[in-house]
Design an enzyme around this catalytic site. Structure first.
Site: not given
Ligand code: R5P
Length: 296
Positions: A34, A93, A193, A226
Site C-alpha cells: 500500500d 521557507r 524580491k 528568482t
C-alpha cells in the site's frame, strides 16, 4: 560515532563515514504493497551514538517519514544518542503565517524532527530569514553549517579572480552573498524580491554590474524563476558572464535549461540534494562537525 542513512543520502553517508573514520550501519528498506515504508537497521547500535544522514530534497514528506522510522528503529535497538544530519531542511521557507489560515511549517517540521527522538541536529545553509538563528527554531542543540565558503573557494579556483560583483536576489540572501563576496574579494549587492506565486516572483532594487562578471548567490534554486529575473536584468545591462553559486539545487521542472536559456553560464551547487550541477561535496564539512562534536 556510527553513521547510517536514509535513501536520499547513501553516497554522502559513505563519504562522511570514511572521512570521519566511522563505521557505516546499513539499512534494509522496502515499501509495503500500500506504499507504507519499512526500515530495519542492520547492525548493533546498542549504547552507540549514531548520525542519521537524510536530506529532505525532492519528495520531502516520504523522506521525512523514512527518517522518523529510522530514528525510532535506532532508539528501539538501544542507540544512546541520535544526531540528525539533514543537509537540506525542507519546509524552512514557510517561516511565517504569510496569510490567515496558513501553518508555520518550519515549526511543524522542527517539532516533528524533535519528537521523532532526535537528540541534536546538523544542517547546512538552512533558510533562516524571519528566524535569524537556528536555536530560535529548534529546542534541541542544532547547528547550521554554511557551504558558501566552499562554493566560493571552488569558484575562485576554477573560474579565476577577475572583477566580480556578487548579487543576492533578496534580503535573506545577504548572509550568503556576503560570505561569498568576502572569499572572492568582491563587492556585493542585494535586491528585493516579491513572491507573486509558487513560480512567479518580481525582483527589484538597484543593480549595476556593467564591466564585471556577475555571480548570483542563493541558498535554494527551485523553479529557477528568482535567478532568471535577475539574469534578465543583468543581460539588459550587457553583462556577458553570469554564474550562480547555490547550496541546494532542487532544479524542478526543467529549471536548469530555463536558466541556461536565460543566459546563465555556470551553475555550481553542492550535493545536499543530488543534482547535475553538484560540484562541491559537503561531506568533509559534515564529517568535520561530527568529529569536532561541535554541539557538545
Ligand atoms: C527563497 O526565498 C529562497 O531563498 C530562494 O530564493 C527560492 O526558493 C528560489 O526559488 P525559485 O528558484 O523557485 O525562484
Amino acid at each position: 560515532m556510527l553513521v547510517t542513512y536514509g535513501s536520499s543520502c547513501e553516497d554522502m553517508a559513505k563519504s562522511i563515514a570514511k572521512i570521519a573514520g566511522s563505521d557505516l550501519i546499513k539499512v534494509d528498506r522496502r515499501r509495503f504493497p500500500d506504499g507504507e515504508q519499512y526500515v530495519k537497521v542492520l547492525g548493533n547500535v546498542s549504547g552507540e551514538d549514531v548520525a542519521v544522514v537524510q536530506s529532505l530534497g525532492m519528495n520531502p514528506d516520504a523522506l521525512f517519514i523514512e527518517y522518523s522510522l529510522l530514528v525510532d528503529a535506532l532508539k528501539g535497538a538501544g542507540c544512546r544518542f541520535v544526531t540528525a544530519v539533514i543537509p537540506y531542511l525542507a519546509y524552512a521557507r514557510q517561516d511565517s503565517r504569510f496569510h490567515r489560515g496558513e501553518p508555520l511549517s518550519v515549526k511543524v517540521i522542527t517539532k516533528f524532527i524533535e519528537s521523532a527522538g532526535t537528540d541534536r541536529l546538523i544542517t547546512v545553509d538552512m533558510h533562516l530569514h524571519r528566524y535569524k538563528e537556528i536555536k530560535e527554531v529548534f529546542s534541541i542543540p542544532a547547528v547550521n553549517l554554511s557551504a558558501m565558503p566552499l562554493l566560493a573557494e571552488y569558484y575562485r579556483r576554477n573560474f579565476g579572480s577577475q572583477k566580480t560583483v556578487v548579487i543576492g536576489p533578496d534580503m535573506e540572501s545577504e548572509q550568503w552573498a556576503k560570505a561569498v563576496a568576502e572569499k572572492l574579494s568582491a563587492e556585493y549587492m542585494i535586491l528585493e524580491k516579491e513572491r507573486l506565486g509558487d513560480r512567479d516572483v518580481k525582483v527589484s532594487g538597484e543593480l549595476s554590474a556593467k564591466g564585471s562578471r556577475a555571480v548570483l548567490v542563493d541558498d535554494i534554486i527551485s523553479s529557477g524563476k528568482t535567478l532568471i529575473e535577475v539574469i534578465s536584468r543583468l543581460k539588459a545591462q550587457g553583462v556577458s558572464r553570469i554564474d550562480a553559486l547555490v547550496t541546494h539545487a532542487l532544479l524542478v521542472e526543467d529549471a536548469l535549461s530555463k536558466l541556461k536559456k536565460s543566459g546563465l553560464s555556470e551553475l555550481i551547487s553542492t550535493d545536499t540534494v543530488p543534482n547535475q550541477c553538484a560540484r562541491v561535496s559537503i561531506a568533509p564539512l559534515i564529517a568535520d562537525a561530527l568529529k569536532k562534536d561541535a554541539l557538545k
